[in-house]
Design an enzyme around this catalytic site. Structure first.
Site, short mmCIF file in Angstrom:
data_model
loop_
_atom_site.label_atom_id
_atom_site.label_comp_id
_atom_site.label_asym_id
_atom_site.label_seq_id
_atom_site.Cartn_x
_atom_site.Cartn_y
_atom_site.Cartn_z
N ARG A 216 0.80 -1.24 0.00
CA ARG A 216 0.00 0.00 0.00
C ARG A 216 0.83 1.28 0.00
NH1 ARG A 216 -2.62 -3.13 3.56
NH2 ARG A 216 -4.45 -4.18 2.74
N LYS B 264 2.51 11.58 -10.88
CA LYS B 264 1.80 10.53 -11.62
C LYS B 264 2.73 9.33 -11.84
CE LYS B 264 -1.46 13.20 -14.43
NZ LYS B 264 -1.79 13.61 -15.81
N GLU C 175 9.20 19.86 -24.42
CA GLU C 175 8.30 20.07 -23.27
C GLU C 175 8.69 21.36 -22.53
OE1 GLU C 175 5.59 18.41 -22.78
OE2 GLU C 175 5.85 16.33 -23.43
N LYS D 26 5.76 23.68 -14.12
CA LYS D 26 4.85 22.53 -14.02
C LYS D 26 4.31 22.42 -12.59
CE LYS D 26 3.86 17.74 -14.95
NZ LYS D 26 4.26 16.39 -15.37
N GLU E 124 -8.52 22.59 -8.19
CA GLU E 124 -9.55 22.28 -9.20
C GLU E 124 -9.94 23.44 -10.09
OE1 GLU E 124 -12.79 19.97 -7.67
OE2 GLU E 124 -11.44 18.80 -6.42
N ARG F 189 -4.54 22.36 -15.23
CA ARG F 189 -3.59 21.30 -15.57
C ARG F 189 -3.68 20.97 -17.07
NH1 ARG F 189 -1.33 16.72 -11.50
NH2 ARG F 189 0.10 15.78 -12.94
N ASN G 214 -1.35 20.35 -21.85
CA ASN G 214 -1.60 19.60 -23.09
C ASN G 214 -1.33 20.41 -24.34
OD1 ASN G 214 -2.37 17.07 -22.13
ND2 ASN G 214 -4.31 17.93 -21.48
N HIS H 160 -0.29 18.77 -27.50
CA HIS H 160 -0.41 17.32 -27.30
C HIS H 160 -1.57 16.68 -28.05
CE1 HIS H 160 2.78 17.78 -24.43
NE2 HIS H 160 2.76 16.50 -24.11
N HIS I 93 -0.27 13.80 -30.03
CA HIS I 93 -0.71 12.41 -29.83
C HIS I 93 -1.27 11.83 -31.13
CE1 HIS I 93 -1.19 13.10 -25.22
NE2 HIS I 93 -0.03 12.53 -25.50
N HIS J 51 8.15 11.13 -28.45
CA HIS J 51 7.01 11.92 -27.96
C HIS J 51 7.30 13.43 -28.07
CE1 HIS J 51 3.69 13.29 -25.50
NE2 HIS J 51 4.55 13.89 -24.69
P1 NAD Z 1 12.77 6.64 -21.55
O1 NAD Z 1 12.64 6.44 -20.11
O2 NAD Z 1 12.37 5.54 -22.44
O3 NAD Z 1 14.27 7.06 -21.89
C1 NAD Z 1 14.66 7.28 -23.22
C2 NAD Z 1 15.89 6.46 -23.58
O4 NAD Z 1 17.06 7.03 -22.99
C3 NAD Z 1 15.85 5.03 -23.09
O5 NAD Z 1 16.45 4.20 -24.04
C4 NAD Z 1 16.69 5.08 -21.83
O6 NAD Z 1 17.24 3.83 -21.46
C5 NAD Z 1 17.76 6.04 -22.24
N1 NAD Z 1 18.43 6.76 -21.16
C6 NAD Z 1 17.86 7.27 -20.05
N2 NAD Z 1 18.75 8.01 -19.39
C7 NAD Z 1 19.91 7.96 -20.07
C8 NAD Z 1 21.18 8.54 -19.88
N3 NAD Z 1 21.42 9.38 -18.87
N4 NAD Z 1 22.15 8.26 -20.77
C9 NAD Z 1 21.89 7.46 -21.82
N5 NAD Z 1 20.71 6.91 -22.09
C10 NAD Z 1 19.71 7.15 -21.20
O7 NAD Z 1 11.95 7.93 -22.04
P2 NAD Z 1 11.61 9.33 -21.36
O8 NAD Z 1 11.44 10.25 -22.49
O9 NAD Z 1 12.55 9.66 -20.27
O10 NAD Z 1 10.21 9.06 -20.67
C11 NAD Z 1 9.07 8.70 -21.42
C12 NAD Z 1 8.07 8.07 -20.48
O11 NAD Z 1 7.74 9.03 -19.48
C13 NAD Z 1 6.78 7.66 -21.14
O12 NAD Z 1 6.46 6.36 -20.74
C14 NAD Z 1 5.75 8.65 -20.63
O13 NAD Z 1 4.47 8.10 -20.51
C15 NAD Z 1 6.33 9.00 -19.29
N6 NAD Z 1 5.93 10.33 -18.80
C16 NAD Z 1 5.38 10.40 -17.57
C17 NAD Z 1 4.99 11.62 -17.06
C18 NAD Z 1 4.43 11.71 -15.67
O14 NAD Z 1 3.89 12.75 -15.29
N7 NAD Z 1 4.55 10.68 -14.88
C19 NAD Z 1 5.17 12.80 -17.80
C20 NAD Z 1 5.75 12.69 -19.06
C21 NAD Z 1 6.13 11.45 -19.55
MG MG Z 2 4.20 15.21 -22.98
#
Ligand code: NAD
Ligand code: MG
Length: 364
Positions: free
Chosen positions: A120, A142, A184, A226, A236, A240, A244, A247, A251, A264
């Site tokens: 939990r 998130k 972003e 952010k 509310e 937020r 987008n 986006h 998307h 992305h």
């Molecule tokens: P990712 O985690 O896939 O990383 C991108 C690539 O870079 C991967 O191959 C990873 O292994 C590599 N990598 C990471 N750090 C590295 C480093 N320092 N040196 C070399 N390689 C490295 O992608 P991302 O863009 O970081 O994240 C995308 C994800 O984040 C998605 O799943 C998305 O849904 C999520 N996301 C979540 C939120 C949230 O609010 N929780 C917001 C935006 C995105």
């Molecule tokens: Mg985004």
């Protein structure tokens, strides 16, 4: 080093984001926020060879276990999530253990969800290692995994106890991933902060050459924007949704081209340029603002359009894909559009046909 204090509605959840150089190797950044003796590190097979040893050296004295995920969004799955939980149980983690996520957004989201649900909920630290995760996924709490029916469909809100952003990690990040993170950041500036937008315009070359001081300032300001928006929404106000910007177009591009074709952030870059041009055509955004937005995106080497022939798509396909957006309330579209640089507006009841007509003229 800069410290950003995040204030959440429940004071007990307040936490800090530390942003600076060589943070990973300094045990003093970890000890105040680690509870108990047990530490469980989740990373992946790309990031661990680069940074795990440094992290573990900073955690001497703790009982440390490690779990490594396969790299890639396709592994942000239930199966991986279960493997993390299995390993946590095998390690005999108690409720006062601390989970540390070392990696990009994929690792952070999945490890965060494991921390949110293990017995939990246990304590969670984030060490984001991509620019995107440093400015985006590490703020807002998130966590999620993907479901075959869609991205991030299963998840929870779980705030980290601290985010430790070591900009050294950006030295190994592929250039394309770095630029995707910038999309972003540009988005945050357009929707909230004209001064920051101007700062970005002035510092393009320093950002691209990884000037350390500039990177720290840029990451801090983006996280602060952010954080401000997310905290407003705890009240509310619905703001937020501003996040987008770009986006709904973005998307739809990802969906139509097939996921993985563009990163992305690249799709968002195109989406922001489209939103800006659409806002000029339909809602009176001054065209010089759109010109500046598009120029800034391009100056970072990000795309502003897609080759429709290369990808076998057209305006109809793209507009159709936009109707699937979760944020729409009826058959029409809801779009976040710039009103000026530094300010956005949410437009409901945007006709799909209007957007399609616009896209006919816009697409390459
Ligand atoms: P990712 O985690 O896939 O990383 C991108 C690539 O870079 C991967 O191959 C990873 O292994 C590599 N990598 C990471 N750090 C590295 C480093 N320092 N040196 C070399 N390689 C490295 O992608 P991302 O863009 O970081 O994240 C995308 C994800 O984040 C998605 O799943 C998305 O849904 C999520 N996301 C979540 C939120 C949230 O609010 N929780 C917001 C935006 C995105
Ligand atoms: Mg985004």
């Amino acid at each position: 080093m800069k410290t950003l204090d995040l204030h959440l509605q429940s004071k007990s959840l307040d936490y800090q984001i530390l942003i600076g150089k060589d943070l990973l190797s300094q045990n003093k950044h970890f000890t105040p926020v680690i509870q108990g003796q047990q530490v469980f590190i989740v990373s992946n097979k790309t990031v661990a060879p680069l940074y795990l040893e440094t992290l573990q050296a900073s955690l001497k004295g703790y009982e440390c276990s490690v779990f490594l995920l396969e790299d890639g969004e396709q592994h942000k799955s239930f199966a991986s999530y279960q493997h993390i939980l299995d390993a946590m149980l095998d390690a005999g983690l108690r409720r006062n253990a601390t989970l540390i996520a070392l990696g990009g957004g994929v690792v952070g989201d999945m490890a965060g969800f494991a921390a949110a649900t293990y017995q939990r909920g246990i304590r969670f630290l984030q060490i984001p290692t991509t620019l995107l995760s440093q400015v985006d996924s590490s703020v807002g709490g998130k966590t999620a995994v993907n479901h075959p029916k869609g991205k991030n469909l299963i998840g929870a809100f779980h705030q980290p106890s601290r985010v430790i952003t070591d900009i050294n990690t950006l030295t190994t990040l592929p250039d394309r991933e770095f630029k995707a993170g910038i999309a972003e950041i540009v988005k945050a500036a357009i929707l909230y902060d004209v001064t920051f937008f101007e700062w970005l315009e002035t510092n393009v070359s320093k950002i691209l050459s990884h000037d350390e001081e500039i990177l720290v300032t840029m990451i801090e300001r983006s996280c602060a924007i952010k954080a401000e928006i997310v905290s407003l929404d705890e009240k509310e106000t619905g703001v937020r949704a501003w996040l987008n910007l770009g986006h709904t177009f973005g998307h739809a591009i990802e969906r139509s081209l097939g996921y993985g074709e563009l990163l992305h952030g690249e799709a968002v870059a195109v989406g922001i340029a489209m939103a800006a041009e659409y806002a000029v055509k339909m809602f009176g955004l001054p065209s010089e603002d759109s010109v500046r937005i598009v120029r800034l995106i391009e100056s970072f080497g990000l795309p502003i359009n897609i080759q429709s022939e290369q990808y076998h798509i057209n305006a109809t396909i793209l507009a159709e894909a936009m109707t699937l957006d979760k944020k729409n309330v009826d058959a029409d579209l809801t779009l976040v559009l710039p009103k000026s640089i530094g300010e956005v507006t949410i437009k409901h009841s945007v006709k799909v046909q209007d957007v399609e007509r616009f896209l006919v003229g816009y697409l390459d």
